[in-house]
Design an enzyme around this catalytic site. Structure first.
Site, PDB file in Angstrom:
ATOM      1  N   TYR A  59     -38.044  -5.225  69.509  1.00  0.00           N
ATOM      2  CA  TYR A  59     -38.312  -4.916  68.108  1.00  0.00           C
ATOM      3  C   TYR A  59     -37.284  -5.577  67.201  1.00  0.00           C
ATOM      4  CZ  TYR A  59     -34.512  -1.425  67.892  1.00  0.00           C
ATOM      5  OH  TYR A  59     -33.287  -0.803  67.889  1.00  0.00           O
ATOM      6  N   ARG A 127     -51.767  -0.079  84.773  1.00  0.00           N
ATOM      7  CA  ARG A 127     -50.342   0.176  84.998  1.00  0.00           C
ATOM      8  C   ARG A 127     -49.865  -0.292  86.373  1.00  0.00           C
ATOM      9  NH1 ARG A 127     -46.429   3.058  87.130  1.00  0.00           N
ATOM     10  NH2 ARG A 127     -44.673   3.694  85.845  1.00  0.00           N
ATOM     11  N   LYS A 174     -32.824  -6.705  72.022  1.00  0.00           N
ATOM     12  CA  LYS A 174     -33.216  -5.606  71.136  1.00  0.00           C
ATOM     13  C   LYS A 174     -34.484  -4.967  71.701  1.00  0.00           C
ATOM     14  CE  LYS A 174     -33.143  -4.460  66.212  1.00  0.00           C
ATOM     15  NZ  LYS A 174     -32.236  -3.324  66.258  1.00  0.00           N
ATOM     16  N   GLU A 206     -19.913  -0.784  71.203  1.00  0.00           N
ATOM     17  CA  GLU A 206     -20.546  -0.674  69.884  1.00  0.00           C
ATOM     18  C   GLU A 206     -20.985   0.774  69.719  1.00  0.00           C
ATOM     19  OE1 GLU A 206     -24.250  -2.825  69.547  1.00  0.00           O
ATOM     20  OE2 GLU A 206     -24.771  -2.465  71.631  1.00  0.00           O
ATOM     21  N   LEU A 230     -25.330  -5.504  71.104  1.00  0.00           N
ATOM     22  CA  LEU A 230     -26.365  -6.223  70.361  1.00  0.00           C
ATOM     23  C   LEU A 230     -25.660  -7.112  69.334  1.00  0.00           C
ATOM     24  CD1 LEU A 230     -29.492  -6.412  69.879  1.00  0.00           C
ATOM     25  CD2 LEU A 230     -29.067  -4.981  67.881  1.00  0.00           C
TER      26      LEU A 230
HETATM   27  N1  PLP Z   1     -26.127  -2.272  67.823  1.00  0.00           N
HETATM   28  C1  PLP Z   1     -27.191  -1.511  68.108  1.00  0.00           C
HETATM   29  C2  PLP Z   1     -27.252  -0.809  69.430  1.00  0.00           C
HETATM   30  C3  PLP Z   1     -28.243  -1.386  67.193  1.00  0.00           C
HETATM   31  O1  PLP Z   1     -29.323  -0.643  67.489  1.00  0.00           O
HETATM   32  C4  PLP Z   1     -28.138  -2.048  65.943  1.00  0.00           C
HETATM   33  C5  PLP Z   1     -29.198  -1.943  64.945  1.00  0.00           C
HETATM   34  O2  PLP Z   1     -30.181  -1.273  65.112  1.00  0.00           O
HETATM   35  C6  PLP Z   1     -26.998  -2.799  65.681  1.00  0.00           C
HETATM   36  C7  PLP Z   1     -26.010  -2.909  66.648  1.00  0.00           C
HETATM   37  C8  PLP Z   1     -26.833  -3.514  64.365  1.00  0.00           C
HETATM   38  O3  PLP Z   1     -27.719  -4.604  64.250  1.00  0.00           O
HETATM   39  P1  PLP Z   1     -28.161  -5.126  62.820  1.00  0.00           P
HETATM   40  O4  PLP Z   1     -26.915  -5.382  62.043  1.00  0.00           O
HETATM   41  O5  PLP Z   1     -28.908  -6.379  63.138  1.00  0.00           O
HETATM   42  O6  PLP Z   1     -29.009  -4.065  62.215  1.00  0.00           O
END
Ligand code: PLP
Length: 310
Positions: A59, A127, A174, A206, A230
């Site tokens: 997503y 499935r 993501k 994070e 991410l």
């Molecule tokens: N880390 C995670 C786990 C996230 O889910 C998100 C955003 O949803 C981010 C970092 C930040 O990403 P962005 O700045 O692209 O929204």
């Protein structure tokens, strides 16, 4: 009467508590599904969709700032990378910016802070763990929704909890498979906090839905891009702004045992932009108030956005 989730207050001066004369004015939400724009209440997804059965999908979330999307190019690159890494093909991916624009227009969101959500799954098939063979079309779903930025939290800072990073080893994708993030985030909420900071092997990675930065001895630290975080679009742009301001930056993971040395901390993501972290597990970060580096970066972040320039 459509279900509540399919209605929202109309744009243009109608307050959530009621419209003119106490009436609530609602309009239908239009969403996008597999090439069509439809009232959300008319959209249905197969129970065999692999997004539903396996969380087999990816997503994106993009911010609309009353006139422009924030770094759509960055979101497009990450979208394509996520799809490549999980081997989902959506040949029309380049149409997303125009789909997004159409959703803003059809939902009358032009003048409202809004978020665009896009999800692409491996499609619907009998499935079994293996990819469908022959392959099937992906399921592509997108919606746009106005939202109220949490200005109070953004100004005054958020409380966080610190927990073990219980996620998988490909946090760079993501993926819609977010159960560990959801459980950790809910634990933060249940503790009266707004984010959960993750620690993996003694290092801060994070948060459940944001990247995290720390200021220690005047240096701005955040975890480097890797399979353990991410690559946030806001993270990338915050680093750029910090370098432009001459702030020393180090993309190095902060050890948990150095947290007490942080004079400031903040999180970054698409909806919060840059938000100060004032406590971690009830311990104050620095003086327990938003710090100067955080405030400066937030100011510079907003100054780049036409909607805030006026
Ligand atoms: N880390 C995670 C786990 C996230 O889910 C998100 C955003 O949803 C981010 C970092 C930040 O990403 P962005 O700045 O692209 O929204």
């Amino acid at each position: 009467m459509p279900p509540l989730g399919d209605r929202r207050e109309a744009a243009g001066g109608i307050s959530p508590s009621g419209g003119k004369g106490g009436q609530k004015i609602t309009i239908m939400e239009t969403a996008y599904i597999n090439g069509k724009f439809l009232p959300k209440s008319e959209i249905s997804i197969s129970p065999d969709d692999r997004g539903f059965l396996f969380a087999d999908g990816i997503y994106e979330v993009v911010r609309w700032y009353e006139g422009s999307f924030y770094d759509m190019d960055g979101h497009m690159s990450r979208l394509k990378r996520s799809m490549k890494e999980v081997r989902i093909e959506w040949p029309d991916a380049d149409s997303f910016p125009s789909i997004a624009m159409e959703l803003i227009a059809r939902n009358n969101l032009h003048n409202l802070p809004s978020l665009l959500y896009l999800q692409v799954t491996r499609g619907s098939a009998k499935r079994t763990h293996a990819f469908p063979s022959p392959s099937v079309d992906p399921t592509v779903y997108a919606f746009a929704r106005s939202f109220h930025p949490e200005t109070d939290l953004i100004e005054n800072g958020i409380g966080t909890i610190l927990r073990k990073d219980i996620r998988w080893d490909r946090c760079d994708i993501k993926s819609v498979s977010l159960l560990p993030n959801i459980l950790s985030f809910q634990e933060a909420r249940d503790s009266g906090c707004y984010e959960c900071i993750f620690v993996r092997d003694g290092l801060i990675t994070e948060c459940a839905c944001s990247n995290v930065f720390f200021v220690i001895d005047g240096i701005l630290y955040t975890h480097p891009e890797s399979n353990h975080v991410l690559s946030g679009i806001t993270r990338k742009n915050t680093l750029r702004l910090a370098r432009n301001e001459g702030i020393p930056v180090s993309e190095t993971a902060v050890p948990e045992k150095r947290l007490a040395e942080a004079s400031e901390a903040f999180i970054t993501n698409t909806s919060f932009e840059i938000a100060p972290v004032v406590t971690i597990d009830n311990n104050k970060v620095g003086k327990g108030v938003p710090g100067p580096v955080t405030k400066l970066l937030r100011e510079k972040f907003l100054a780049e956005i036409p909607a805030f320039k006026g």
